[in-house]
Design a protein around this motif. Structure first.
Motif, PDB file in Angstrom:
ATOM      1  N   LEU A 146      32.589  29.773  50.969  1.00 47.82           N
ATOM      2  CA  LEU A 146      33.973  29.414  50.670  1.00 47.82           C
ATOM      3  C   LEU A 146      34.848  30.655  50.635  1.00 47.82           C
ATOM      4  N   GLY A 147      34.334  31.731  50.037  1.00 43.96           N
ATOM      5  CA  GLY A 147      35.109  32.956  49.934  1.00 43.96           C
ATOM      6  C   GLY A 147      35.423  33.581  51.276  1.00 43.96           C
ATOM      7  N   ALA A 148      34.608  33.294  52.288  1.00 41.59           N
ATOM      8  CA  ALA A 148      34.874  33.794  53.632  1.00 41.59           C
ATOM      9  C   ALA A 148      36.043  33.039  54.281  1.00 41.59           C
ATOM     10  N   ILE A 149      36.361  31.862  53.738  1.00 42.44           N
ATOM     11  CA  ILE A 149      37.483  31.070  54.256  1.00 42.44           C
ATOM     12  C   ILE A 149      38.790  31.488  53.599  1.00 42.44           C
ATOM     13  N   ALA A 150      38.765  31.626  52.276  1.00 39.73           N
ATOM     14  CA  ALA A 150      39.969  31.960  51.521  1.00 39.73           C
ATOM     15  C   ALA A 150      39.549  32.384  50.116  1.00 39.73           C
ATOM     16  N   PRO A 151      40.409  33.079  49.377  1.00 39.41           N
ATOM     17  CA  PRO A 151      40.092  33.386  47.973  1.00 39.41           C
ATOM     18  C   PRO A 151      39.692  32.118  47.232  1.00 39.41           C
ATOM     19  N   THR A 152      38.573  32.185  46.505  1.00 42.00           N
ATOM     20  CA  THR A 152      38.001  30.999  45.865  1.00 42.00           C
ATOM     21  C   THR A 152      37.878  31.225  44.364  1.00 42.00           C
ATOM     22  N   VAL A 153      38.394  30.268  43.602  1.00 43.68           N
ATOM     23  CA  VAL A 153      38.395  30.379  42.141  1.00 43.68           C
ATOM     24  C   VAL A 153      37.366  29.421  41.562  1.00 43.68           C
ATOM     25  N   LEU A 154      36.448  29.967  40.745  1.00 44.12           N
ATOM     26  CA  LEU A 154      35.437  29.186  40.039  1.00 44.12           C
ATOM     27  C   LEU A 154      35.740  29.228  38.541  1.00 44.12           C
ATOM     28  N   HIS A 155      34.900  28.567  37.745  1.00 44.92           N
ATOM     29  CA  HIS A 155      35.106  28.657  36.309  1.00 44.92           C
ATOM     30  C   HIS A 155      34.649  30.015  35.788  1.00 44.92           C
ATOM     31  N   ALA A 156      34.955  30.296  34.535  1.00 47.17           N
ATOM     32  CA  ALA A 156      34.643  31.592  33.937  1.00 47.17           C
ATOM     33  C   ALA A 156      33.134  31.830  33.903  1.00 47.17           C
ATOM     34  N   PRO A 157      32.706  33.082  33.930  1.00 52.25           N
ATOM     35  CA  PRO A 157      31.267  33.386  34.023  1.00 52.25           C
ATOM     36  C   PRO A 157      30.449  32.933  32.827  1.00 52.25           C
ATOM     37  N   ASP A 158      31.068  32.781  31.660  1.00 55.78           N
ATOM     38  CA  ASP A 158      30.320  32.392  30.467  1.00 55.78           C
ATOM     39  C   ASP A 158      30.313  30.891  30.227  1.00 55.78           C
ATOM     40  N   GLN A 159      30.757  30.116  31.211  1.00 53.73           N
ATOM     41  CA  GLN A 159      30.814  28.664  31.045  1.00 53.73           C
ATOM     42  C   GLN A 159      29.736  27.966  31.866  1.00 53.73           C
TER      43      GLN A 159
END
Length: 334
Positions: A146-159
């Motif tokens: 997904l990141g190779a397509i466009a900037p990709t936002v996931l949930h926070a690392p501690d969740q």
């Protein structure tokens, strides 16, 4: 006008309130467009389990991959170019609660199998300049694609996947699109409505409630109070009954077998997607013998409300609370 009607009106208004301080319009743009970012809020960098993502300028074509991420965008005046489908009452990726936000326009293209093996190429075909996969379980390989397509936002690392507080999802998406103040106002409006519901229903405080789904082989899936489904009851003031509190750990749910249905005793029992299993449940002696069932303290959700309760956000919460309060009012604790 009674208090419940006032609450309903206030909740429904959440999707359309103006962002007075920011001076930004909340009128939904056409598919692919985006409301302007609030001054000084971009660029922004968001950390996640696989690194970080920086959004430098207002995205114009946002693909929603996370379940319910679409609703948050719509509540912020943004129409995505791709929406995720889920296995539920509709396959368009737009629930009944979100239709008014489209203002009669056709819904965006749909990403099939969004919570399973979705087609990354379908995401690429939407030509997004931002991908939101906040409320989803994205592994590192999927993230790299997904990141190779466009900037990709996931949930926070501690969740943990599928155990995200709806406020955090809304805040994160608001930050990603440069509208944190708008997101904060959406959250405040919903939290104020929850507070009004609790004040109007003091009998909920300290009472126990669980939300369950009837599974095959007469097994019942009980959802954790921190899961998406469980959050709604917690926000209304209910607690998990003592016999179940220690059974979840970090899990979304715990399964209860037919011979242990006494574990389902509570002040309120909410059955997810009740219509799909009502005939089977009514023929199950260990279920109908439960005091919570015999005493009229069971609430059955239809398929649409069940979909909405599984993804709490600024659009689904008004829809669910209005329906749930009405159903609870017809029980002996209402």
């Amino acid at each position: 006008m009674n208090r419940r009607a006032i609450l309903s009106i206030g909740l429904v208004a959440v999707a359309g309130i103006a962002i007075g301080c920011s001076g930004q319009s909340d009128e939904p743009s056409g598919a692919g467009g985006a409301a302007s970012a609030e001054p000084g809020e971009l660029p922004v960098t968001l950390e996640h389990a696989y690194g970080s993502t920086t959004i430098s300028e207002t995205p114009q074509r946002i693909a929603a991959v996370g379940i319910g991420d679409t609703d948050v965008l719509l509540s912020l005046g943004i129409t995505p170019v791709l929406v995720p489908a889920w296995k539920g009452s509709v396959d368009t990726g737009i629930g009944a609660w979100a239709q008014p936000s489209l203002d009669g326009a056709a819904g965006p293209p749909v990403l099939a199998n969004a919570v399973a093996d979705f087609d990354v190429e379908a995401v690429a075909a939407a030509a997004p300049d931002l991908i939101l996969a906040v409320n989803n379980a994205i592994d590192e390989d999927e993230y790299r694609k997904l990141g190779a397509i466009a900037p990709t936002v996931l949930h926070a690392p501690d969740q943990t996947d599928w155990m995200l507080p709806w406020q955090d999802v809304t805040t994160r998406i608001g930050a990603a699109v440069g509208r944190p103040q708008a997101a904060a106002e959406r959250i405040a409006s919903v939290e104020n409505a929850f507070a009004a519901a609790r004040a109007d229903n003091p009998q909920f405080a300290g009472r126990s409630a669980i939300l369950v789904r009837a599974m095959p082989n007469d097994t019942f899936r009980v959802y954790s109070p921190t899961s998406a489904r469980g959050q709604m009851l917690t926000e209304l003031g209910f607690t998990m009954p003592a016999q179940l509190r220690d059974r979840f750990g970090d899990a979304l749910y715990t399964d209860v077998s037919a011979e242990n249905l006494a574990l389902l005793e509570a002040d309120l029992l909410v059955i997810d997607n009740y219509d799909a299993s009502s005939e089977r449940l009514n023929a199950l002696p260990t279920f109908t013998a439960l005091d919570v069932v015999r005493s009229g303290r069971m609430v059955g959700l239809d398929a649409v409300t069940s979909d909405a309760v599984s993804m709490p956000n600024p659009l689904t919460i008004p829809f669910v609370v209005d329906d749930l309060l009405e159903r609870i009012s017809r029980t002996s604790i209402g």
